[in-house]
Design a protein around this motif. Structure first.
Motif, PDB file in Angstrom:
ATOM      1  N   PHE A 128     -27.922  21.384  60.868  1.00  0.00           N
ATOM      2  CA  PHE A 128     -28.264  22.372  59.844  1.00  0.00           C
ATOM      3  C   PHE A 128     -29.728  22.237  59.432  1.00  0.00           C
ATOM      4  CE2 PHE A 128     -23.574  22.253  58.391  1.00  0.00           C
ATOM      5  CZ  PHE A 128     -23.221  23.193  59.346  1.00  0.00           C
ATOM      6  N   ASP A 129     -30.224  21.001  59.314  1.00  0.00           N
ATOM      7  CA  ASP A 129     -31.632  20.789  58.967  1.00  0.00           C
ATOM      8  C   ASP A 129     -32.547  21.437  59.997  1.00  0.00           C
ATOM      9  OD1 ASP A 129     -30.933  19.370  56.695  1.00  0.00           O
ATOM     10  OD2 ASP A 129     -31.324  17.388  57.583  1.00  0.00           O
ATOM     11  N   VAL A 142     -31.811  23.966  62.139  1.00  0.00           N
ATOM     12  CA  VAL A 142     -31.676  25.434  62.083  1.00  0.00           C
ATOM     13  C   VAL A 142     -32.403  26.001  60.865  1.00  0.00           C
ATOM     14  CG1 VAL A 142     -29.997  27.301  61.707  1.00  0.00           C
ATOM     15  CG2 VAL A 142     -29.532  25.534  63.392  1.00  0.00           C
ATOM     16  N   THR A 143     -32.223  25.366  59.724  1.00  0.00           N
ATOM     17  CA  THR A 143     -32.857  25.892  58.513  1.00  0.00           C
ATOM     18  C   THR A 143     -34.375  25.733  58.579  1.00  0.00           C
ATOM     19  OG1 THR A 143     -32.420  23.822  57.329  1.00  0.00           O
ATOM     20  CG2 THR A 143     -30.813  25.606  57.070  1.00  0.00           C
ATOM     21  N   HIS A 165     -36.019  28.419  60.519  1.00  0.00           N
ATOM     22  CA  HIS A 165     -36.033  29.722  59.846  1.00  0.00           C
ATOM     23  C   HIS A 165     -36.709  29.682  58.476  1.00  0.00           C
ATOM     24  CE1 HIS A 165     -33.525  31.817  62.791  1.00  0.00           C
ATOM     25  NE2 HIS A 165     -32.933  30.635  62.946  1.00  0.00           N
ATOM     26  N   PHE A 174     -35.751  28.167  55.861  1.00  0.00           N
ATOM     27  CA  PHE A 174     -34.697  28.317  54.864  1.00  0.00           C
ATOM     28  C   PHE A 174     -34.503  26.998  54.133  1.00  0.00           C
ATOM     29  CE2 PHE A 174     -30.200  28.402  53.575  1.00  0.00           C
ATOM     30  CZ  PHE A 174     -30.139  29.632  52.940  1.00  0.00           C
ATOM     31  N   ALA A 175     -34.308  27.057  52.811  1.00  0.00           N
ATOM     32  CA  ALA A 175     -34.103  25.844  52.013  1.00  0.00           C
ATOM     33  C   ALA A 175     -32.647  25.771  51.565  1.00  0.00           C
ATOM     34  CB  ALA A 175     -35.025  25.848  50.806  1.00  0.00           C
ATOM     35  N   PRO A 176     -31.800  25.040  52.289  1.00  0.00           N
ATOM     36  CA  PRO A 176     -30.375  24.981  51.935  1.00  0.00           C
ATOM     37  C   PRO A 176     -30.115  24.106  50.721  1.00  0.00           C
ATOM     38  CG  PRO A 176     -30.812  23.479  53.731  1.00  0.00           C
ATOM     39  CD  PRO A 176     -32.112  24.213  53.449  1.00  0.00           C
ATOM     40  N   HIS A 213     -23.526  23.059  52.154  1.00  0.00           N
ATOM     41  CA  HIS A 213     -22.819  23.817  53.193  1.00  0.00           C
ATOM     42  C   HIS A 213     -21.315  23.700  52.985  1.00  0.00           C
ATOM     43  CE1 HIS A 213     -22.571  19.854  55.304  1.00  0.00           C
ATOM     44  NE2 HIS A 213     -21.389  20.328  55.652  1.00  0.00           N
TER      45      HIS A 213
END
Length: 140
Positions: A114-115, A117-118, A121, A123-125, A128
């Motif tokens: 996830f780190d 992928v984010t 992009h 993106f700051a998750p 999950h």
């Protein structure tokens, strides 16, 4: 638990009323996601309309998470910061929801994926969830 819930509600400008405490106790007793009718069976002194309004307040304050899927009633559970990180197995036939925890090594591998992928992009998750849909052992 009750101190944390009281603090969350205070931060949201709400009080930890007897009805809200009764719902939190019913969620603890349920041991996992529960429908409003199931919560009312445990928190029997609350009228349905009061229970629903209190669940909305608890959800808005970040105390309760509402799970909605295609089958029947929404399910409610205590927010992860009050319990533990977990995921769900959701039966598309009967609507049951089962909490499951993945092994720590699997969670770490997912976090790394996830780190990546984010980051790719921008993106700051914040967190999950993984919900698996299918058929429970009883329905199968």
């Amino acid at each position: 638990l009750h101190r944390s819930v009281r603090e969350r509600l205070a931060d949201a400008g709400q009080r930890y009323t007897n009805g809200r405490q009764e719902l939190v106790e019913a969620l603890v007793a349920a041991g996992g996601p529960a429908t409003l009718p199931a919560l009312l069976a445990t928190a029997g002194s609350l009228p349905q309309s009061s229970a629903y309004r209190n669940l909305v307040v608890l959800e808005q304050a970040g105390v309760v998470r509402r799970l909605v899927h295609a089958a029947g009633h929404a399910h409610y559970e205590l927010a992860e910061h009050l319990t533990s990180h977990h995921h769900h197995l959701i039966c598309e036939h009967c609507g049951s929801i089962t909490d499951v925890e993945l092994p720590p090594t699997t969670e770490r591998a997912l976090d790394r994926a996830f780190d990546q992928v984010t980051a790719d992009h921008g993106f700051a998750p914040s967190h999950h969830t993984i919900d698996l849909y299918g058929m429970c052992a009883t329905c199968a």
